[in-house]
Design a protein around this motif. Structure first.
Motif, PDB file in Angstrom:
ATOM      1  N   ILE A   3       0.861  -1.180   0.000  1.00 30.36           N
ATOM      2  CA  ILE A   3       0.000   0.000   0.000  1.00 30.36           C
ATOM      3  C   ILE A   3       0.899   1.232   0.000  1.00 30.36           C
ATOM      4  O   ILE A   3       1.759   1.366   0.872  1.00 30.36           O
ATOM      5  N   PRO A   4       0.735   2.114  -0.991  1.00 29.90           N
ATOM      6  CA  PRO A   4       1.605   3.293  -1.019  1.00 29.90           C
ATOM      7  C   PRO A   4       1.381   4.170   0.220  1.00 29.90           C
ATOM      8  O   PRO A   4       0.244   4.338   0.663  1.00 29.90           O
ATOM      9  N   CYS A   5       2.450   4.675   0.782  1.00 28.97           N
ATOM     10  CA  CYS A   5       2.334   5.505   1.987  1.00 28.97           C
ATOM     11  C   CYS A   5       3.607   6.330   2.143  1.00 28.97           C
ATOM     12  O   CYS A   5       4.611   6.064   1.482  1.00 28.97           O
ATOM     13  N   ARG A   6       3.545   7.297   3.061  1.00 32.86           N
ATOM     14  CA  ARG A   6       4.720   8.122   3.302  1.00 32.86           C
ATOM     15  C   ARG A   6       5.626   7.479   4.367  1.00 32.86           C
ATOM     16  O   ARG A   6       6.834   7.470   4.255  1.00 32.86           O
ATOM     17  N   LEU A  65      -3.901   5.991   7.364  1.00 34.80           N
ATOM     18  CA  LEU A  65      -3.418   5.743   6.002  1.00 34.80           C
ATOM     19  C   LEU A  65      -3.648   6.980   5.133  1.00 34.80           C
ATOM     20  O   LEU A  65      -2.794   7.365   4.329  1.00 34.80           O
ATOM     21  N   LYS A  66      -4.796   7.598   5.318  1.00 33.74           N
ATOM     22  CA  LYS A  66      -5.088   8.840   4.581  1.00 33.74           C
ATOM     23  C   LYS A  66      -4.065   9.909   4.904  1.00 33.74           C
ATOM     24  O   LYS A  66      -3.746  10.766   4.087  1.00 33.74           O
ATOM     25  N   GLU A  67      -3.558   9.858   6.129  1.00 29.90           N
ATOM     26  CA  GLU A  67      -2.541  10.830   6.572  1.00 29.90           C
ATOM     27  C   GLU A  67      -1.137  10.410   6.127  1.00 29.90           C
ATOM     28  O   GLU A  67      -0.150  11.053   6.460  1.00 29.90           O
ATOM     29  N   GLY A  68      -1.038   9.263   5.454  1.00 28.76           N
ATOM     30  CA  GLY A  68       0.265   8.819   4.938  1.00 28.76           C
ATOM     31  C   GLY A  68       0.987   7.812   5.808  1.00 28.76           C
ATOM     32  O   GLY A  68       2.125   7.440   5.528  1.00 28.76           O
ATOM     33  N   VAL A  69       0.326   7.327   6.880  1.00 25.50           N
ATOM     34  CA  VAL A  69       1.002   6.378   7.783  1.00 25.50           C
ATOM     35  C   VAL A  69       0.373   4.994   7.656  1.00 25.50           C
ATOM     36  O   VAL A  69      -0.825   4.817   7.905  1.00 25.50           O
ATOM     37  N   LYS A  96      -3.807  13.662  15.886  1.00 29.54           N
ATOM     38  CA  LYS A  96      -4.711  14.469  15.057  1.00 29.54           C
ATOM     39  C   LYS A  96      -6.008  13.694  14.785  1.00 29.54           C
ATOM     40  O   LYS A  96      -7.107  14.227  14.956  1.00 29.54           O
ATOM     41  N   VAL A  97      -5.852  12.426  14.396  1.00 29.68           N
ATOM     42  CA  VAL A  97      -7.017  11.606  14.078  1.00 29.68           C
ATOM     43  C   VAL A  97      -7.907  11.456  15.317  1.00 29.68           C
ATOM     44  O   VAL A  97      -9.129  11.605  15.243  1.00 29.68           O
TER      45      VAL A  97
END
Ligand code: PMP
Length: 355
Positions: A22-25, A304-308, A340-341
């Protein structure tokens, strides 16, 4: 043509091991090391591509034997320890038992090979439930008992007294999977091998910077190793991996320093995570932390939406997520985004959402 009809019954009902890309930061889902050793590959020269690798991996066994104070005949190499699980079950067969939750491959491979597999629930404190384990051993008479120590995904080490009790009472083999031993404060089981003829240990380089090379080690008596060696595929560990793993052993102090760094980061991450409102983290002796949070599945998606990317464990354990310990800045990023979430949902909007 109905291919499924041709597939063995045991395989038809299996689900493949989930290793999604899964692509992520920030990638904190697979218990890998954040420390890359690409420079090791640059040092490796002169591997003939037209010749098979050393079938016995002699040089690598020499390095491993020196490191762990073993005879070379006590080691069998695998294409990752996953392959060694396959070989163990192929050699000894079932019944196979293991505590639950634990690493899923013991069950997946056991079933794929058509063996009876039984998971025995851990106690509430995530330790082995000794009476239940003893009952399971008496009832199923397992050929193999798999114990991941530290355990994936709970992160703790089982009580060694209980481990030794089980090893003493079973007529089968006890496999201590020490994939996460480099991060543990405990000594590990290699020194006990001498007195426990039915004990087998697995180690891997996957968690300490060499996951892409797939190198695992089965450690046991010479007698056990020679039996398992009969089912090993020839040339199962490629030349590049053998050479790189030799380099890893020569570079051991650096690798152990990295493990120490991860342990320090883990302890800091644990403290912060556990102090967050609504989060319960489990103390870990490994390079990951299991934690419980309300609406875990939703938290996972939001992260995941936040990149993690972390690991969703809700299928195994209520409201549980597992985060791998990364570099300081990665852990910080994860914590910031988690806060944050959680703050976004604090109050009424989080109520009533379930898995
Ligand atoms: N054992 C345990 C407990 C693990 O968690 C893993 C990896 N997730 C493995 C073995 C597999 O390791 P390898 O990469 O050596 O196949």
């Amino acid at each position: 043509m109905k291919i499924e009809r041709l597939v063995r019954k045991e395989v038809r009902s299996l689900r493949a091991y989930e290793a999604k890309e899964i692509p992520c930061r920030v990638k904190l889902d697979a218990n890998e090391s954040p420390f890359d050793h690409q420079e090791t590959l640059g040092k490796i020269k002169g591997i003939p591509t037209n010749r098979y690798p050393d079938p016995e991996g002699k040089a690598l066994k020499r390095e491993a034997a020196r490191r762990w104070r073993l005879k070379q005949g006590q080691i069998l190499l695998g294409n990752g320890s996953d392959e060694l699980i396959y070989y163990l079950i192929t050699t000894f067969g079932g019944p196979v038992i293991f505590p639950e939750p634990t690493f899923s491959m013991y069950g997946i491979i056991g079933k794929a090979l058509g063996e009876e597999v039984t998971g025995v629930r851990l106690s509430r404190d995530m330790d082995l439930d000794l009476p239940r384990m003893e009952d399971a051993v008496r009832k199923h008479r397992p050929k193999l008992i798999f114990l991941s120590i530290p355990n994936n995904p709970t992160g703790n080490c089982f009580s060694s007294e209980k481990v030794l009790r089980i090893t003493g009472m079973t007529k089968g083999i006890v496999v201590i999977d020490e994939a996460y031993q480099p991060f543990s404060s405990r000594r590990g089981y290699i020194p006990l091998l001498r007195d426990m003829e039915n004990m087998v240990i697995m180690r891997t380089l996957s968690k300490i910077g060499f996951a892409s090379l797939r190198t695992g080690f089965l450690i046991a008596s010479e007698k056990i190793i020679s039996e398992v060696n009969k089912v090993r595929l020839p040339f199962n560990v490629n030349s590049l991996s053998q050479r790189a793993a030799c380099e890893a052993f020569r570079n051991w102090p650096v690798i152990m320093k990295e493990a120490e760094k991860i342990v320090r980061e883990r302890d800091a991450l644990f403290r912060e995570l556990d102090s967050l409102e609504g989060v319960r983290a489990w103390p870990s002796e490994a390079n990951f932390i299991l934690f419980q949070v309300k609406d875990a599945r939703r938290v996972w998606k939001a992260l995941l939406k936040e990149g993690v990317l972390i690991r969703d464990m809700t299928g195994t354990f209520k409201d549980a997520l597992r985060v791998t310990v990364g570099r300081e800045e990665e852990n910080r990023f994860f914590l910031d985004r988690l806060k944050k979430v959680l703050s976004r949902w604090s109050g009424s909007s989080r109520r009533g959402v379930s898995n």
